[in-house]
Design an enzyme around this catalytic site. Structure first.
Site, PDB file in Angstrom:
ATOM      1  N   GLY A  91       0.670  -0.774  -0.321  1.00 24.59           N
ATOM      2  CA  GLY A  91      -0.030  -0.162  -0.353  1.00 24.59           C
ATOM      3  C   GLY A  91       0.855   1.400   0.076  1.00 24.59           C
ATOM      4  N   ARG A 175      14.607  -0.374   0.105  1.00 27.16           N
ATOM      5  CA  ARG A 175      14.559  -1.396   1.015  1.00 27.16           C
ATOM      6  C   ARG A 175      15.530  -2.433  -0.232  1.00 27.16           C
ATOM      7  NH1 ARG A 175      10.175  -3.784   4.401  1.00 27.16           N
ATOM      8  NH2 ARG A 175       9.159  -4.642   2.416  1.00 27.16           N
ATOM      9  N   ASP A 259       1.735 -12.036   7.006  1.00 28.56           N
ATOM     10  CA  ASP A 259       2.166 -10.407   5.866  1.00 28.56           C
ATOM     11  C   ASP A 259       4.384 -10.127   5.637  1.00 28.56           C
ATOM     12  OD1 ASP A 259       0.711  -9.585   7.900  1.00 28.56           O
ATOM     13  OD2 ASP A 259       1.253  -7.387   6.707  1.00 28.56           O
ATOM     14  N   ASP A 269      10.464  -5.719   7.799  1.00 35.69           N
ATOM     15  CA  ASP A 269       9.358  -4.867   7.999  1.00 35.69           C
ATOM     16  C   ASP A 269       9.817  -4.141   9.819  1.00 35.69           C
ATOM     17  OD1 ASP A 269       8.164  -3.845   5.960  1.00 35.69           O
ATOM     18  OD2 ASP A 269       6.008  -4.769   7.028  1.00 35.69           O
TER      19      ASP A 269
END
Ligand code: AMP
Ligand code: MG
Length: 501
Positions: A91, A175, A259, A269
């Site tokens: 997103g 990243r 996820d 993350d």
């Protein structure tokens, strides 16, 4: 002659069926500038670091796409805090391309915070600068600690504000990952009963991350599902190693949702993650984790739970007989316990300086030390680092903890010393090996937060750069550390960390 492209992209994910991703368009930012460029990482990726600094800003700010880029945002879903969210997806991220380095190894180059995508739902697709600084610092520190992780190629301040609880400067992180395929990517297709896509994705991951499985598996076994069973076992293995590595340095991921569980076995993350100071398995930093689901000591059970969700996705690929497949998955998950504890024991034996064959007493020796550390509220990192200075009884003057003088710790030390003498390793060699596995410095949350605050509030990146340098050699004692290796003093501790998306 025109210059070759800055990036050497070959975009394999874009060659997958269209339902795997959505193409992404440009969402330019006003006045971007670099906060950090990781020159060493660029070099290892076969990207010219000088050119990256001079020509790369427009690309890494998402203001222009390189010629050979095929920007896309990936579809995935996931269990967040145990609840299935059927559609998540990138997103606020886009995959700029897959860089092939000089050894033809493939790495995703992803912009995080680059603007809205088809998957943004109500979000703005942007990142605040603070979390960008946090991820840059902590992911690079994890790499220096020798732990499998996504990395940070660059951090950009966008020149635009984003609205979180108040207006804060925006940032974009570049990243680098072996890939961004997660358990949640498999779930996305599995819950839509799109078995064809699950198989395509499994084959893609085997090809990209576990190609040796193809050679180890004969064609006739392949059709029987063995290769997918091997694939599941391979992901289980790398994930166990990863979480054991986390635990060995006191790392708490904070959002171990499916996820955020990478198929390639990388830490991915960096949200409300932090390193534990005082040893306590219940430690949680994430302010959203009010029940401690992702506490330090829960990370093993959560990994097992996430892998069970992964097994559910792969079940139909394991073979024709669904009962047999379920039995197989259950067996694998039972084996998980043994595998995990074996890996954990190896890792912690090394932290205790036990490099010989395992002895029966070793498990208790580790368990007893952890209990004592908890009872005396000792710092996890410095306690293990202390041990190398406590190998001989007369040497215990250079330790961080006065606590070692306490009778119960003294008794433990006697037992431990006796155990270390059972292996034929001279003290100086033993000390060296222990200091190579027990870091001297880790990213302490109060320091990371200070760097984040100074970056976000004052656009002052000096502490970020200083910490980044210190964290790049975590096992060495250099003169430049001042107090950065020490736990927070009273009142300095930051116990709540925000996801900060
Ligand atoms: P994370 O907490 O980083 O694992 O993100 C969980 C989900 O929320 C992912 O689908 C993200 O893409 C999405 N997300 C997080 N922040 C934003 C944002 N600012 N705008 C749009 N989507 C977001
Ligand atoms: Mg995520």
């Amino acid at each position: 002659m025109s210059q070759p492209s800055l990036f050497n992209f070959d975009n394999s994910y874009a060659r997958l069926p269209e339902r795997f991703y959505s193409e992404t368009s440009i969402n330019p930012v006003k006045t971007p500038s670099f906060v950090a460029v990781n020159r060493d990482l660029a070099t290892s990726l076969n990207i010219d670091p000088d050119r990256l600094e001079h020509e790369g800003l427009e690309y890494l700010a998402g203001n222009r796409f390189p010629d050979n880029s095929k920007p896309l945002s990936q579809a995935y879903c996931g269990h967040q805090f145990g609840h299935l969210v059927p559609q998540l997806g990138d997103g606020r991220a886009l995959l700029l391309g897959e860089q092939l380095n000089a050894q033809q190894q493939r790495f995703d180059i992803q912009l995080k915070g680059s603007g809205p995508t088809l998957f943004s739902r109500s979000g703005d697709g942007r990142s605040a600068l603070g979390p960008v600084v946090r991820e840059y610092l902590v992911s690079e520190a994890m790499h220096a600690l020798g732990i499998s992780t996504t990395r940070a190629l660059a951090a950009v301040v966008t020149g635009e504000d984003v609205y979180r609880e108040s207006l804060v400067p925006g940032g974009i992180l570049t990243r680098v990952a072996k890939s961004h395929v997660r358990i949640g990517t498999f779930q996305y297709f599995a819950i839509r009963h799109d078995q064809e896509a699950v198989k395509i994705l499994a084959d893609y991951c085997i090809e990209r991350h576990y190609p040796s499985l193809k050679h180890a598996c004969k064609q006739e076994q392949r059709s029987g599902g063995k290769i997918y069973q091997d694939f599941f076992a391979a992901v289980t293995k790398v994930q166990i190693e990863l979480v054991v590595d986390w635990m060995s340095v006191g790392f708490i991921h904070g959002v171990m949702n499916t996820d955020n569980t990478s198929i390639a076995g990388e830490t991915i993350d960096y949200g409300p993650c932090a390193f534990m100071n005082t040893y306590n398995p219940l430690t949680v930093y994430s302010y959203i984790d009010s029940h401690g689901r992702y506490a330090y000591g829960n990370q093993k059970s959560i990994l097992r739970w996430n892998l069970a969700r992964f097994a559910e996705c792969l079940l139909p690929l394991f073979g024709e007989d669904i009962d047999k497949n379920i039995a197989y998955s259950e067996l694998q998950l039972e084996k998980f316990e043994d595998q995990f504890w074996k890996s954990w024991l190896d890792k912690f034996r090394h932290k205790l300086g036990l490099f010989d064959a395992e002895k029966e007493e070793d498990t208790n020796l580790i368990g007893d030390l952890l209990k004592l550390m908890q009872a005396h509220a000792m710092d996890f990192t410095l306690s293990f680092r202390d041990l190398a200075n406590l190998i001989n009884q007369e040497e215990n003057t250079k330790t961080f903890h006065n606590t070692w003088q306490k009778p119960d710790l003294g008794r433990w030390l006697d037992k431990w010393r006796l155990r270390t003498t059972k292996q034929a390793l001279p003290a100086d060699q033993l000390r060296k090996r222990m200091n190579a596995v027990n870091p001297f410095v880790i990213p302490r949350n109060h320091h990371v937060q200070q760097a984040v605050d100074e970056a976000e509030n004052e656009q002052d990146f000096s502490l970020m750069h200083k910490l980044n340098r210190l964290y790049s050699t975590p096992f060495q004692v250099s003169g430049d550390y001042s107090d950065f290796h020490l736990p927070p003093k009273a009142g300095e501790d930051i116990t709540n960390t925000f996801c900060g998306t």
